[in-house]
Motif scaffolding. Structure first.
Motif, short mmCIF file in Angstrom:
data_model
loop_
_atom_site.label_atom_id
_atom_site.label_comp_id
_atom_site.label_asym_id
_atom_site.label_seq_id
_atom_site.Cartn_x
_atom_site.Cartn_y
_atom_site.Cartn_z
N VAL A 1 45.02 36.20 41.61
CA VAL A 1 44.13 36.81 40.64
C VAL A 1 44.21 36.07 39.31
O VAL A 1 43.19 35.83 38.64
CB VAL A 1 44.48 38.30 40.45
CG1 VAL A 1 43.66 38.92 39.33
CG2 VAL A 1 44.27 39.06 41.75
N LYS A 2 45.40 35.67 38.91
CA LYS A 2 45.56 34.89 37.68
C LYS A 2 44.81 33.57 37.77
O LYS A 2 44.31 33.04 36.76
CB LYS A 2 47.04 34.62 37.40
CG LYS A 2 47.84 35.83 36.96
CD LYS A 2 49.28 35.42 36.68
CE LYS A 2 50.13 36.61 36.31
NZ LYS A 2 51.54 36.22 36.05
N ALA A 3 44.74 33.00 38.98
CA ALA A 3 44.05 31.73 39.17
C ALA A 3 42.56 31.86 38.91
O ALA A 3 41.89 30.87 38.60
CB ALA A 3 44.31 31.20 40.58
N ALA B 1 36.95 44.82 42.26
CA ALA B 1 36.28 44.62 43.53
C ALA B 1 35.81 43.19 43.73
O ALA B 1 35.68 42.69 44.85
CB ALA B 1 35.09 45.58 43.65
N ALA B 2 35.54 42.49 42.62
CA ALA B 2 35.09 41.10 42.69
C ALA B 2 36.23 40.10 42.70
O ALA B 2 35.99 38.89 42.84
CB ALA B 2 34.17 40.81 41.50
N MET B 3 37.48 40.61 42.58
CA MET B 3 38.64 39.72 42.55
C MET B 3 39.00 39.25 43.96
O MET B 3 38.73 39.95 44.95
CB MET B 3 39.85 40.45 41.95
CG MET B 3 39.72 40.75 40.48
SD MET B 3 39.89 39.25 39.52
CE MET B 3 39.71 39.90 37.87
N PRO B 4 39.64 38.08 44.07
CA PRO B 4 40.11 37.62 45.37
C PRO B 4 41.20 38.55 45.90
O PRO B 4 41.95 39.14 45.14
CB PRO B 4 40.68 36.22 45.08
CG PRO B 4 40.99 36.24 43.63
CD PRO B 4 39.95 37.12 42.98
N GLU B 5 41.25 38.70 47.20
CA GLU B 5 42.29 39.54 47.82
C GLU B 5 43.63 38.87 47.67
O GLU B 5 43.78 37.67 47.84
CB GLU B 5 41.97 39.75 49.30
CG GLU B 5 40.71 40.56 49.55
CD GLU B 5 40.85 42.00 49.14
OE1 GLU B 5 41.99 42.50 49.14
OE2 GLU B 5 39.82 42.62 48.80
N ASP B 6 44.66 39.66 47.31
CA ASP B 6 46.01 39.08 47.16
C ASP B 6 46.72 39.05 48.50
O ASP B 6 46.30 39.65 49.46
CB ASP B 6 46.83 39.89 46.15
CG ASP B 6 46.92 41.35 46.53
OD1 ASP B 6 47.93 41.98 46.19
OD2 ASP B 6 45.96 41.87 47.14
#
Length: 206
Positions: free
Chosen positions: A155-157, A201-206
């Motif tokens: 997510v930080k990326a 919801a738009a963030m990449p899955e961790d």
């Protein structure tokens, strides 16, 4: 006899000094309390004369205790920070990073609502005050660090997404909703949670 008289004089002198210090502390507290009261009631930039009037002291007394209004604002900030910092520093609850962010959002609603009039007042003066500008930037870093501490690496990326989370959970967003758009507290909280949910919801899955 002379020795007794000397001791009495010394004791009276000490009592007088203690009384003077206590009056000084009382006056200083009244001045800070007056600024807190005025700003809390919506006077975003009260003058020193207005503060003195509400505190019930002379104008000279204000500047006897504080070199300038910047020093008085500094002490006001310390009072407010002592009130909200335990909430800010308490680790968020939640089993996932997403849940933790929602907990941070709810806690910030409490903190931001508490500091709203004081932060607006300080923001008006920070461009003329190196201390207030430094304190403003310190609080921005704290807001950012508190969020990033709970974000997964993936997510930080997503740099734009991470910055977006900071905007959603920022004081400035709360000020916009509560002060500029004049939303009730519950409505402002609902907007923040909606924005946060959409962003997550738009963030990449961790």
């Amino acid at each position: 006899m002379a020795n007794v008289s000397h001791k009495m004089t010394a004791r009276l002198t000490a009592q007088h000094a203690d009384g003077r210090r206590e009056r000084s502390r009382s006056s200083r507290s009244k001045i800070v309390a007056a600024l807190l009261d005025l700003v809390g009631k919506g006077e975003v930039a009260p003058s020193a004369a207005r503060v003195a009037e509400v505190a019930g002291v002379g104008l000279r007394s204000v500047f006897r205790h504080f070199d300038d209004m910047d020093g008085l604002y500094r002490e006001m900030g310390e009072v407010i920070e002592a009130q909200v910092m335990p909430i800010i520093l308490q680790p968020p609850t939640g089993a996932t990073w997403q849940a933790k962010l929602f907990d941070i959002a709810d806690r910030r609603a409490v903190v931001f609502e508490t500091i709203l009039p004081y932060r607006i007042s300080a923001n008006l003066k920070r461009f003329q005050s190196p201390y207030l500008m430094q304190d403003y930037r310190r609080m921005l870093r704290l807001e950012t660090d508190t969020i990033e501490a709970y974000l997964p690496a993936m997510v930080k990326a997503d740099v734009a997404g991470a910055h977006g989370l900071n905007v959603i959970l920022s004081f400035q967003t709360w000020r916009l909703l509560r002060h500029d758009q004049e939303l009730p507290v519950d409505d402002a909280k609902a907007v923040v949670r909606r924005l946060l949910g959409d962003a997550i919801a738009a963030m990449p899955e961790d």
